[in-house]
Design an enzyme around this catalytic site. Structure first.
Site, PDB file in Angstrom:
ATOM      1  N   ASN A 162      48.596  33.562  43.986  1.00  0.00           N
ATOM      2  CA  ASN A 162      47.623  34.652  43.997  1.00  0.00           C
ATOM      3  C   ASN A 162      46.520  34.294  44.999  1.00  0.00           C
ATOM      4  O   ASN A 162      45.645  33.490  44.699  1.00  0.00           O
ATOM      5  CB  ASN A 162      47.040  34.821  42.581  1.00  0.00           C
ATOM      6  CG  ASN A 162      45.951  35.879  42.527  1.00  0.00           C
ATOM      7  OD1 ASN A 162      45.773  36.646  43.479  1.00  0.00           O
ATOM      8  ND2 ASN A 162      45.226  35.923  41.428  1.00  0.00           N
ATOM      9  N   LYS A 213      44.216  36.114  46.081  1.00  0.00           N
ATOM     10  CA  LYS A 213      42.973  36.851  45.816  1.00  0.00           C
ATOM     11  C   LYS A 213      42.485  37.522  47.127  1.00  0.00           C
ATOM     12  O   LYS A 213      43.319  37.944  47.923  1.00  0.00           O
ATOM     13  CB  LYS A 213      41.926  35.927  45.201  1.00  0.00           C
ATOM     14  CG  LYS A 213      42.495  35.205  43.958  1.00  0.00           C
ATOM     15  CD  LYS A 213      41.472  34.604  43.063  1.00  0.00           C
ATOM     16  CE  LYS A 213      42.171  33.972  41.869  1.00  0.00           C
ATOM     17  NZ  LYS A 213      41.252  33.500  40.860  1.00  0.00           N
ATOM     18  N   HIS A 251      44.934  41.216  35.762  1.00  0.00           N
ATOM     19  CA  HIS A 251      44.222  39.967  36.082  1.00  0.00           C
ATOM     20  C   HIS A 251      42.786  40.056  35.556  1.00  0.00           C
ATOM     21  O   HIS A 251      42.171  41.118  35.626  1.00  0.00           O
ATOM     22  CB  HIS A 251      44.231  39.712  37.593  1.00  0.00           C
ATOM     23  CG  HIS A 251      43.777  38.323  37.923  1.00  0.00           C
ATOM     24  ND1 HIS A 251      42.442  37.987  37.945  1.00  0.00           N
ATOM     25  CD2 HIS A 251      44.466  37.188  38.178  1.00  0.00           C
ATOM     26  CE1 HIS A 251      42.340  36.691  38.224  1.00  0.00           C
ATOM     27  NE2 HIS A 251      43.556  36.184  38.370  1.00  0.00           N
ATOM     28  N   GLU A 288      40.096  39.224  36.751  1.00  0.00           N
ATOM     29  CA  GLU A 288      39.086  39.672  37.726  1.00  0.00           C
ATOM     30  C   GLU A 288      39.113  41.196  37.856  1.00  0.00           C
ATOM     31  O   GLU A 288      38.095  41.799  38.203  1.00  0.00           O
ATOM     32  CB  GLU A 288      39.304  38.946  39.071  1.00  0.00           C
ATOM     33  CG  GLU A 288      38.821  37.498  38.969  1.00  0.00           C
ATOM     34  CD  GLU A 288      39.485  36.511  39.900  1.00  0.00           C
ATOM     35  OE1 GLU A 288      40.175  36.926  40.851  1.00  0.00           O
ATOM     36  OE2 GLU A 288      39.333  35.293  39.668  1.00  0.00           O
ATOM     37  N   GLU A 309      46.489  33.261  31.287  1.00  0.00           N
ATOM     38  CA  GLU A 309      45.407  32.665  32.085  1.00  0.00           C
ATOM     39  C   GLU A 309      44.110  32.688  31.288  1.00  0.00           C
ATOM     40  O   GLU A 309      43.401  33.711  31.294  1.00  0.00           O
ATOM     41  CB  GLU A 309      45.186  33.478  33.367  1.00  0.00           C
ATOM     42  CG  GLU A 309      46.315  33.461  34.337  1.00  0.00           C
ATOM     43  CD  GLU A 309      45.813  33.665  35.766  1.00  0.00           C
ATOM     44  OE1 GLU A 309      46.151  32.849  36.623  1.00  0.00           O
ATOM     45  OE2 GLU A 309      45.065  34.638  36.018  1.00  0.00           O
ATOM     46  N   GLY A 329      39.683  28.999  38.368  1.00  0.00           N
ATOM     47  CA  GLY A 329      38.802  28.688  39.499  1.00  0.00           C
ATOM     48  C   GLY A 329      38.015  27.395  39.352  1.00  0.00           C
ATOM     49  O   GLY A 329      36.997  27.214  39.999  1.00  0.00           O
ATOM     50  N   SER A 332      43.438  26.991  37.272  1.00  0.00           N
ATOM     51  CA  SER A 332      43.247  25.656  37.858  1.00  0.00           C
ATOM     52  C   SER A 332      44.504  24.797  37.847  1.00  0.00           C
ATOM     53  O   SER A 332      44.439  23.601  37.560  1.00  0.00           O
ATOM     54  CB  SER A 332      42.082  24.938  37.173  1.00  0.00           C
ATOM     55  OG  SER A 332      40.895  25.678  37.361  1.00  0.00           O
TER      56      SER A 332
HETATM   57  P1  PGA Z   1      42.927  29.435  40.005  1.00  0.00           P
HETATM   58  O1  PGA Z   1      43.191  31.002  39.838  1.00  0.00           O
HETATM   59  O2  PGA Z   1      44.257  28.766  40.159  1.00  0.00           O
HETATM   60  O3  PGA Z   1      42.058  29.325  41.188  1.00  0.00           O
HETATM   61  O4  PGA Z   1      42.253  28.988  38.734  1.00  0.00           O
HETATM   62  C1  PGA Z   1      44.239  31.483  39.080  1.00  0.00           C
HETATM   63  C2  PGA Z   1      44.150  32.983  38.996  1.00  0.00           C
HETATM   64  O5  PGA Z   1      43.036  33.523  38.862  1.00  0.00           O
HETATM   65  O6  PGA Z   1      45.191  33.671  39.071  1.00  0.00           O
END
Ligand code: PGA
Length: 256
Positions: free
Chosen positions: A11, A13, A98, A100, A168, A174, A216
């Site tokens: 991903n 983003k 997601h 976000e 998640e 993040g 992460s």
């Molecule tokens: P990250 O993001 O690996 O940076 O924690 C995962 C995600 O939001 O899909």
């Protein structure tokens, strides 16, 4: 015992910033693809870059995905992108739900609509769920259960083969590898999610549905998460933007 497919979903983003940088990153990641046999790699770049990146790849070792789609199949929705559109530029998958996007307003019902629209267009879904925080009283379990139950409302059993669940926990997204969820806690949660799915469908379907972990995932924790977390792969954010790091995660998946 036959080994199952391990999914690694990248991903990206809203990164990288330009099509030039995206092409460079993609070409670096593409080099890793021919070595994969047991791993299903899905790259989800910003939708603005998808079509151009698709032109750089003709093989079968990786698929592309969108990061989101709109709740409606078509219409006057300024700024939005439909499931049919992302399919037409080469996305076999889309992420839906997601955190976000949920933080921008997507409700569980919206996630269910997106799921149905995507499946209706023949786009496979990577459905994200995850709690904002873990409380000692186990409230996060009812939160997760509700996310799953609403997302799968009116989804037929036959459509489950086109859905991947990505767990998640928002508090683990993040951060660094050290802050990711502990594999034993991931395992416990995955068992819980499969129990909810088996109540909605049946045990066989619940066991067949791939469940990924995201939050992460990095080169250093991928092996433990895969071995002890009871997951079928990963949804990878920041580490998917660093080819060496991502390469290690793919190699781990491949040898799992
Ligand atoms: P990250 O993001 O690996 O940076 O924690 C995962 C995600 O939001 O899909």
């Amino acid at each position: 015992m036959k080994k199952g497919v391990v999914y690694v979903v990248a991903n990206w983003k809203m990164k990288p910033g330009t099509i030039g940088e995206a092409k460079k990153l993609f070409l670096d990641v593409k080099k890793l693809a021919p070595r994969l046999s047991n791993t299903k790699l899905v790259i989800c770049p910003p939708v603005a870059f998808l079509s151009e990146l698709r032109k750089l790849y003709a093989g079968t070792k990786l698929d592309f995905g969108a990061q989101d789609i709109h709740t409606e199949p078509k219409g006057s929705y300024t700024g939005e992108v439909s499931a049919a559109m992302v399919k037409s530029i080469g996305a076999a998958y889309t992420i839906v739900g997601h955190s976000e996007q949920r933080s921008l307003g997507d409700t569980n019902d919206d996630v269910n609509k997106k799921l149905r629209v995507a499946l209706g267009e023949g786009v496979r879904v990577i459905l994200c769920i995850g709690e904002r925080e873990r409380d000692n009283s186990g409230g996060y379990l009812s939160f997760l259960s509700e996310e799953v139950r609403v997302a799968f409302k009116d989804i037929a059993r036959k459509d489950l083969r086109n859905i991947i669940l990505a767990y998640e926990p928002i508090w683990a997204i993040g951060k660094t590898g050290k802050d990711a969820m502990q594999p034993s806690d991931v395992h416990e949660t995955v068992l819980f999610l499969r129990k909810v799915l088996s109540e909605l469908y049946d045990k066989k379907s619940a066991l067949a549905l791939p469940v990924l972990y995201g939050g992460s995932v990095e080169a250093e924790n991928a092996e433990a998460l895969l071995k002890e977390g009871g997951v079928n792969g990963f949804l990878v954010g920041h580490a998917s933007l660093v080819p060496t790091e991502f390469g290690t995660i793919l190699a781990t998946a491949e040898t799992a």
